[in-house]
Scaffold this motif. Structure first.
Motif, PDB file in Angstrom:
ATOM      1  N   ARG A   1       1.880  16.377   6.424  1.00 30.63           N
ATOM      2  CA  ARG A   1       3.342  16.316   6.301  1.00 30.63           C
ATOM      3  C   ARG A   1       3.959  16.165   7.672  1.00 30.63           C
ATOM      4  O   ARG A   1       3.452  16.705   8.654  1.00 30.63           O
TER       5      ARG A   1
ATOM      6  N   HIS B   1       6.437  10.254   1.023  1.00 32.73           N
ATOM      7  CA  HIS B   1       6.314  11.688   0.759  1.00 32.73           C
ATOM      8  C   HIS B   1       5.867  12.437   2.000  1.00 32.73           C
ATOM      9  O   HIS B   1       6.349  13.535   2.281  1.00 32.73           O
TER      10      HIS B   1
ATOM     11  N   GLU C   1       7.347   9.548 -15.015  1.00 37.76           N
ATOM     12  CA  GLU C   1       7.598   9.775 -13.595  1.00 37.76           C
ATOM     13  C   GLU C   1       6.582  10.771 -13.052  1.00 37.76           C
ATOM     14  O   GLU C   1       6.431  11.862 -13.595  1.00 37.76           O
ATOM     15  N   PRO C   2       5.826  10.404 -12.058  1.00 41.32           N
ATOM     16  CA  PRO C   2       4.855  11.364 -11.525  1.00 41.32           C
ATOM     17  C   PRO C   2       5.570  12.430 -10.711  1.00 41.32           C
ATOM     18  O   PRO C   2       6.704  12.236 -10.280  1.00 41.32           O
ATOM     19  N   PRO C   3       4.888  13.534 -10.513  1.00 42.54           N
ATOM     20  CA  PRO C   3       5.484  14.596  -9.701  1.00 42.54           C
ATOM     21  C   PRO C   3       5.580  14.145  -8.262  1.00 42.54           C
ATOM     22  O   PRO C   3       4.806  13.312  -7.809  1.00 42.54           O
ATOM     23  N   ALA C   4       6.525  14.695  -7.560  1.00 42.08           N
ATOM     24  CA  ALA C   4       6.673  14.376  -6.141  1.00 42.08           C
ATOM     25  C   ALA C   4       6.271  15.593  -5.328  1.00 42.08           C
ATOM     26  O   ALA C   4       7.055  16.517  -5.171  1.00 42.08           O
ATOM     27  N   PRO C   5       5.056  15.636  -4.867  1.00 45.76           N
ATOM     28  CA  PRO C   5       4.628  16.796  -4.106  1.00 45.76           C
ATOM     29  C   PRO C   5       5.450  16.918  -2.837  1.00 45.76           C
ATOM     30  O   PRO C   5       5.989  15.914  -2.385  1.00 45.76           O
TER      31      PRO C   5
ATOM     32  N   ARG D   1       3.551   5.886  -6.021  1.00 48.89           N
ATOM     33  CA  ARG D   1       3.393   6.842  -7.125  1.00 48.89           C
ATOM     34  C   ARG D   1       1.966   7.373  -7.206  1.00 48.89           C
ATOM     35  O   ARG D   1       1.744   8.543  -7.506  1.00 48.89           O
ATOM     36  N   MET D   2       0.994   6.495  -6.952  1.00 50.25           N
ATOM     37  CA  MET D   2      -0.393   6.971  -6.973  1.00 50.25           C
ATOM     38  C   MET D   2      -0.622   7.998  -5.872  1.00 50.25           C
ATOM     39  O   MET D   2      -1.295   9.013  -6.085  1.00 50.25           O
TER      40      MET D   2
ATOM     41  N   PRO E   1       2.902  -3.512 -11.836  1.00 49.54           N
ATOM     42  CA  PRO E   1       2.640  -2.190 -11.259  1.00 49.54           C
ATOM     43  C   PRO E   1       2.918  -1.045 -12.219  1.00 49.54           C
ATOM     44  O   PRO E   1       2.419   0.053 -12.008  1.00 49.54           O
TER      45      PRO E   1
ATOM     46  N   ALA F   1       1.643   9.941  -4.595  1.00 52.39           N
ATOM     47  CA  ALA F   1       2.358  11.159  -4.959  1.00 52.39           C
ATOM     48  C   ALA F   1       1.521  11.982  -5.928  1.00 52.39           C
ATOM     49  O   ALA F   1       1.460  13.206  -5.842  1.00 52.39           O
ATOM     50  N   GLU F   2       0.837  11.309  -6.833  1.00 52.29           N
ATOM     51  CA  GLU F   2      -0.001  12.020  -7.785  1.00 52.29           C
ATOM     52  C   GLU F   2      -1.199  12.681  -7.108  1.00 52.29           C
ATOM     53  O   GLU F   2      -1.607  13.775  -7.484  1.00 52.29           O
TER      54      GLU F   2
ATOM     55  N   VAL G   1      -4.564  -4.391  -4.118  1.00 55.31           N
ATOM     56  CA  VAL G   1      -4.016  -4.100  -2.786  1.00 55.31           C
ATOM     57  C   VAL G   1      -5.098  -4.162  -1.712  1.00 55.31           C
ATOM     58  O   VAL G   1      -4.863  -4.681  -0.623  1.00 55.31           O
ATOM     59  N   TRP G   2      -6.271  -3.659  -2.018  1.00 54.55           N
ATOM     60  CA  TRP G   2      -7.237  -3.417  -0.940  1.00 54.55           C
ATOM     61  C   TRP G   2      -8.426  -4.357  -0.908  1.00 54.55           C
ATOM     62  O   TRP G   2      -9.107  -4.435   0.105  1.00 54.55           O
TER      63      TRP G   2
ATOM     64  N   GLY H   1       0.801  -1.212   0.000  1.00 52.82           N
ATOM     65  CA  GLY H   1       0.000   0.000   0.000  1.00 52.82           C
ATOM     66  C   GLY H   1       0.838   1.268   0.000  1.00 52.82           C
ATOM     67  O   GLY H   1       0.295   2.359   0.138  1.00 52.82           O
TER      68      GLY H   1
ATOM     69  N   ILE I   1       5.669   0.205  -5.141  1.00 52.26           N
ATOM     70  CA  ILE I   1       6.038   1.356  -5.968  1.00 52.26           C
ATOM     71  C   ILE I   1       4.810   2.016  -6.583  1.00 52.26           C
ATOM     72  O   ILE I   1       4.702   3.246  -6.630  1.00 52.26           O
ATOM     73  N   ARG I   2       3.866   1.177  -7.020  1.00 56.47           N
ATOM     74  CA  ARG I   2       2.702   1.769  -7.682  1.00 56.47           C
ATOM     75  C   ARG I   2       1.892   2.606  -6.690  1.00 56.47           C
ATOM     76  O   ARG I   2       1.410   3.694  -7.015  1.00 56.47           O
ATOM     77  N   SER I   3       1.743   2.089  -5.485  1.00 55.74           N
ATOM     78  CA  SER I   3       0.980   2.833  -4.482  1.00 55.74           C
ATOM     79  C   SER I   3       1.675   4.144  -4.143  1.00 55.74           C
ATOM     80  O   SER I   3       1.036   5.189  -4.003  1.00 55.74           O
TER      81      SER I   3
ATOM     82  N   TRP J   1      -4.816  -1.843  -9.706  1.00 51.93           N
ATOM     83  CA  TRP J   1      -3.853  -1.876  -8.610  1.00 51.93           C
ATOM     84  C   TRP J   1      -4.561  -1.755  -7.250  1.00 51.93           C
ATOM     85  O   TRP J   1      -4.293  -2.511  -6.315  1.00 51.93           O
TER      86      TRP J   1
ATOM     87  N   LYS K   1      14.376   7.049  -8.522  1.00 48.20           N
ATOM     88  CA  LYS K   1      13.424   7.574  -9.511  1.00 48.20           C
ATOM     89  C   LYS K   1      13.322   6.690 -10.741  1.00 48.20           C
ATOM     90  O   LYS K   1      12.369   6.757 -11.485  1.00 48.20           O
TER      91      LYS K   1
ATOM     92  N   ALA L   1      11.079  11.553   0.139  1.00 42.82           N
ATOM     93  CA  ALA L   1      11.082  11.300  -1.297  1.00 42.82           C
ATOM     94  C   ALA L   1      12.511  11.120  -1.799  1.00 42.82           C
ATOM     95  O   ALA L   1      12.748  10.439  -2.802  1.00 42.82           O
TER      96      ALA L   1
ATOM     97  N   LEU M   1      -0.444  15.452  -1.063  1.00 37.48           N
ATOM     98  CA  LEU M   1      -0.348  15.154   0.364  1.00 37.48           C
ATOM     99  C   LEU M   1      -1.624  15.548   1.104  1.00 37.48           C
ATOM    100  O   LEU M   1      -2.300  16.501   0.720  1.00 37.48           O
TER     101      LEU M   1
END
Lengths: 970, 141
Positions: A882, A850, B98-102, A872-873, B29, A875-876, B41-42, A685, A868-870, B37, A860, A855, A879
């Protein structure tokens, strides 16, 4: 004291040893071998308890430890069955649940008010208005109590033991004894369990022939055979609490809980004699036929002077003969049957001129005017099931012996998943199918006649031994014909009275009309009826009441008993004390190699997972000052901390780097040999679950550290993933094999220089994040140059056997450099100054990399790491909180605590995860979750501290101390 | 207490074991949709019937597969995981930008798959969407 009957009556008594005890403050005497109940009966004490609801006087009913009538308080122990409790010298026994005295309970007035206590009256009477319930609850608890718990009583000693056998036989009656012998003869290791003090079951008290010698002779022969057999372990006075999957059975004897696993199980639990339901059927002096026979034969007590016997089968005839033999006058035998077949006991009774009233029932027991017992019994002809003719005969008596037929004691079989059906012709249940490895024998499966029961036991023992994999030989012979009595049609045993007080369930004072009222209100399912009326929910768990309640329900809903069903019988089937279940406390604790050095140095130890770690060293009264001194000494001189509890994992193989790359978020393929790199693990997750450092020892070998409490999970996860990936890698958990010491502080290089001759520890030769192998004080060691506390520092990992020697060598060599050990608290402060998070303290079950501002630890360009997928999801999505540093002035401010809330305009935006006063910085510093837009350094945040007061803090840039890391890279 | 027949340790009390849920294919993934996905996972199927499950003997950290009827709680078969997972699994190079990293603003799109990853992941082994599901080679009995 009443004179006991001459031998052979009183089988269990040792008449040479009188035993004095007290009941309700009066002194009595019994014999060794008595139970409390039998000794009281011998002293003409007939009232043992007061009933739960109406406070009616109650006495002996089954005398087998299976009904709540005999619940008494024995010293500090409440709710003991008086008919199970062995008599011991000096026992102090009292009654329970009364106000005044047991003989004259003022709360018996509830019996007169019974019309105000209908079934389910709790649900009806006390719920409106709601605020009154606590008042009612307090009153009800006072009135409807059982025994009282003495909280000052000393703790008992309880323990547990595991047992294994080929064949377990539960029940030491004729069938069980035969089964045990047969299985043992086939070579099986047998355990035979019986809840009574002596083997024999119904052979101990029953009477199946006119002469009354056959049961005793059979018992002596069968029990003798079993006791002489070395393959059979006999456990008497042992209760089987239930059946669990794959023949796993908990047994209780004395203060020990046994957990027994058997290859095959023989259930030979026999039958439970059932009561008759009529007005005042609960008076002291009304007892089951088997109870009267037990009093006579086991304890030599004459149960009364003049008796009436009411029976639905031949069992009552046998009891009547036993009563006559014991000198009790039998006024009449009332047989509910009209078509009773001829039998030996019937003929014997006729020969002794006892009048038998066939097709009649006890319509009412009439209480004594002044005493608690019965004065006479009114008997009427049965017109149809449950209905009697208006004309009655009256018999004066002080004892009414009842026998309503037998119900199989099938709780174990039900739990094991046996298919059980109700035989409406015989008005009893029968077993249709048994699961594998479970066998049943004797009365519980409806075997009839003594020879039939014994043959059935031999058959079951033979089958069980064969199931256990033994060569059991040819099947034993079946029973000869002619022994089994002709089975009579079952009879209806319930006779409600217009004036009520016909009790179905004695524990809960449930009467026939209570059940009928509840059914009329719609509670017409067995489980609903049980819960609404509480029928069968008392200590005897419906052993004497469930069948009759089902009969009432079946009749009211015009169904058969089989269609109506039965309630579930759950474990434990007999009461068990909390002490047995808890047993001894067993909490494993792990010590590091240096544990005793910490104790010698006066450390206060704290748990860390299963480990104990030093919290700080010195007087607890100076805790705060000591922690600060230890931390300051690391910054100024040098300190050592035991880090042996850190997890250590060896990852080896051609795919080691690829494996690391998949398990952790950072990049490891190109990590140079001789260097360490931070590791961060996320779950599927994308939640941060562990961290540490990975040391590349060799192209194909990584040594990875993990958190103290996380390493076992990390190891397990690694093995799980590689069970699927099939990479060429081998992982082993070396945590316990290694001891670890972190030496940190500006003087640490000087200390190590005196101890190391084969590792170049110069700044150039051994840079920050370097890894080396060599020796410290002659001990082979792995050197990790790391900076968790933010000073020049080395972690030394050595074989656990050398941990203490390493610790001693470092302290000795460091003496000139101001060395002192520091504990976990000082380490927490030091790392907080550096803004290093602790997984599990500064992260929770939802923290993403994050959110934790990590991060930087995410490679990268990797195709994959777990989660990894979670990650990245998330991050998209952006937040929702923090983790940031915050600071407050060192004086004049109330210091927040961990978990205090960060609040903005009445809304919770986060919480404090770590906080401490830093003497080094003279500020309060901490970590907290805040809203994403509160993360900029300089932002003011409000924290609610104890008492609801609000304090202000300022978000600060991390780390608080030595932001350039100059100190650790010296 | 139930007995679990462990392929490595033999029959043991089931309290020594950890169940890690059904054996199910992991979606790729870098190629599956967000919904696929998230479901992986859930969400659990929670099937009533015979399921294949991951079990671990905790004391020895040994993972294996058990076939269990969730209705009757009967354990029908247990076997080593390599009966199902017999081939090396590799992951395709990144297919997503690559997604942004907030909280930082989005940066330039990620570069193409790095040489390191490409070199370590032979293109020929890259599993396709339907190959990646860890399909059983064989079921135990």
């Amino acid at each position: 004291m009443m004179e006991r009957l001459p031998e052979p009556a009183g089988l269990l008594l040792d008449r040479s040893e009188p035993v004095a005890f007290s009941f309700e403050g009066r002194r009595y005497q019994g014999f060794r071998g008595d139970t409390v109940a039998s000794a009281l009966a011998a002293n003409d004490v007939t009232v043992l308890s007061r009933s739960f609801k109406y406070h009616r006087a109650r006495g002996i009913h089954s005398l087998s430890g299976l009904d709540a009538n005999t619940l008494v308080q024995v010293g500090p122990a409440p709710n003991r069955f008086a008919d199970r409790e062995p008599l011991a010298a000096g026992l102090v026994v009292t009654g329970q649940n009364y106000w005044g005295t047991l003989r004259h309970d003022r709360m018996a007035v509830f019996g007169l008010l019974h019309r105000f206590f209908p079934a389910g009256f709790y649900y009806k009477a006390f719920y409106k208005p709601r605020w009154t319930w606590p008042l009612w609850a307090r009153m009800i608890r006072r009135i409807a109590g059982l025994g009282s718990v003495d909280t000052a009583a000393p703790h008992g000693y309880f323990d547990k033991q595991y047992l294994f056998c080929d064949v377990l036989v539960v029940g030491g009656g004729a069938a069980g004894l035969a089964a045990a012998s047969q299985a043992a003869a086939a070579g099986a290791e047998v355990v035979l369990v019986d809840e009574n003090a002596a083997l024999g079951g119904a052979l101990l008290h029953g009477r199946f022939d006119a002469g009354g010698v056959r049961t005793a002779d059979t018992r002596t022969a069968l029990a003798g055979e079993v006791e002489a057999d070395e393959r059979i372990s006999v456990m008497t006075e042992t209760a089987c609490l239930g059946w669990y999957a794959d023949n796993w059975l908990p047994l209780v004897r004395g203060n020990r809980l046994y957990k027994l696993r058997t290859k095959a199980l023989v259930v030979a639990t026999g039958c439970l004699e059932q009561p008759l339901v009529f007005r005042n059927n609960d008076l002291p002096g009304v007892m089951l036929a088997s109870a009267a026979q037990r009093l006579i034969k086991l304890y030599g007590v004459r149960p009364g002077r003049r008796a009436v016997v009411a029976t639905a089968s031949d069992d009552g005839y046998g009891a009547a003969l036993d009563l006559l033999d014991a000198g009790v006058e039998v006024a009449a035998v009332v047989d509910l049957r009209t078509d009773a077949p001829r039998s030996g006991v019937g003929d014997a009774l006729a020969a002794r001129r006892v009048p038998v009233h066939a097709g009649a029932a006890p319509w009412e027991a009439v209480p004594q005017r002044k005493g608690p017992g019965i004065a006479r019994v009114r008997v009427a002809k049965i017109v149809e099931d449950g209905v009697c003719a208006p004309t009655v005969d009256s018999f004066t008596c002080d004892l009414l012996v009842v026998s309503g037929g037998q119900a199989p004691a099938a709780a174990l079989l039900r739990q094991a998943g046996a298919a059980i059906a109700y035989d409406s012709r015989r008005q009893t249940t029968r077993i249709d199918a048994l699961p594998a490895g479970v066998f049943a024998a004797g009365g519980v499966v409806g075997a009839a006649g003594l020879d039939g029961v014994i043959a059935d036991g031999r058959r079951a023992g033979w089958q069980a031994a064969a199931h256990a994999g033994l060569d059991a030989g040819p099947e034993p012979a079946a029973a000869p014909d002619g022994d089994a009595p002709a089975t009579a049609k079952g009879v209806w045993p319930i006779f409600p009275h217009p004036d009520h007080k016909a009790f179905v369930d004695f524990d809960e004072d449930v009467q026939v009309h209570d059940l009928e009222d509840a059914i009329a209100e719609g509670y017409d399912h067995v489980e609903l009826l049980k819960r609404f009326t509480t029928n069968g929910m008392g200590p005897s768990q419906g052993r004497h009441s469930s069948l009759n309640a089902v009969r009432v329900l079946a009749r009211a809903t015009a169904r058969s008993v089989d269609e109506t069903g039965a309630t579930t019988v759950r474990q434990p089937i007999v009461p068990v004390t909390m002490g047995h279940l808890a047993g001894r406390s067993f909490e494993p604790v792990r010590y590091t190699a240096m544990h005793f050095r910490h104790l010698e140095a006066g450390a206060t130890m704290m748990p860390a997972g299963l480990w104990l770690r030093p919290e700080y060293y010195g007087e607890p009264a100076r805790r705060q000052a000591l922690i600060r001194e230890e931390a300051k000494n690391v910054r100024d001189n040098v300190g050592i901390i035991d880090v042996s509890t850190l997890g250590g994992l060896d990852v080896r193989g051609p795919d080691a780097a690829e494996f690391m790359n998949r398990m952790y978020t950072f990049a490891y393929l190109k990590q140079p040999v001789g260097r360490s790199r931070y590791v961060l693990m996320t779950d599927l997750g994308g939640v941060v679950v562990d961290d540490g450092v990975a040391c590349r020892m060799h192209e194909d070998h990584f040594y990875v550290t993990a958190t103290t409490s996380g390493v076992d999970n990390v190891y397990r996860e690694m093995l799980w993933y590689n069970a699927q990936w099939r990479l060429k890698v081998d992982v082993s958990n070396v945590t316990a094999a290694l001891a670890g010491v972190n030496i940190a502080g500006p003087n640490c290089r000087a200390v190590l220089e005196t101890l190391c001759d084969d590792v170049d520890i110069s700044p150039e030769g051994f840079p920050y994040m370097g890894v080396r192998e060599g020796h410290v004080a002659g001990i082979p060691a792995l050197f990790l140059r790391v900076g968790f506390v933010g000073e020049l520092g080395y972690e030394l990992h050595v074989p656990a056997s050398q941990g203490e020697a390493l610790w001693d060598a470092l302290l000795e060599a460091g003496r000139a450099h101001g060395i002192r050990p520091f504990g976990v608290e000082a380490q927490r402060l030091l790392r907080l100054e550096k803004g290093h998070i602790i997984i599990g303290q500064d992260t929770d079950g939802l923290t993403t990399p994050h959110e934790a501002d990590m991060a930087w630890a995410l490679a990268k360009k990797k195709p994959f790491h777990v989660g990894i997928r979670s990650v990245r999801m998330q991050a998209e999505k952006g937040l929702t909180r923090r983790l940031v540093g915050f600071e407050m002035p060192g004086v004049g401010v109330e210091q927040p605590k961990e978990c205090h809330l960060v609040i903005r305009e009445g809304e919770i935006t986060g919480r404090v995860t770590s906080v401490a006063y830093s003497p080094n910085l003279d500020r309060i510093i901490g970590l907290a979750y805040v809203a994403p837009d509160q993360g900029e350094p300089g932002t003011r945040i409000e924290i609610r501290v104890d008492g609801g007061r609000m304090v202000s803090a300022t978000v600060a840039k991390l780390p608080f101390f030595d932001p350039d890391g100059a100190r650790q890279e010296l | 207490m139930k007995i679990m027949p462990c392929p490595l340790n033999g029959p043991r009390n089931i309290q020594e074991f950890i169940c890690a849920g059904p054996v199910e294919p992991h979606p790729d993934p870098s190629r599956c949709s967000d919904d696929e996905w998230a479901e992986f996972v859930w969400l659990e199927e929670n099937l009533a019937g015979v399921v294949r499950e991951w079990w671990c003997h905790a004391a020895t950290s040994y993972w294996f597969i058990a076939e269990r009827n969730t209705v009757t709680d009967e354990i029908l078969a247990t076997y080593p995981a390599d009966r199902v997972f017999s081939e090396r699994v590799d992951f395709a190079p990144l297919a997503l930008p690559e997604p942004p990293a907030p909280p930082e603003p989005p940066k330039a799109p990620a570069p193409p798959p790095p040489a390191e990853a490409a070199a370590d992941t032979p293109a020929g082994d890259a599993p396709s969407d339907d190959a990646l599901p860890l399909a059983p080679k064989e079921t135990g009995g």
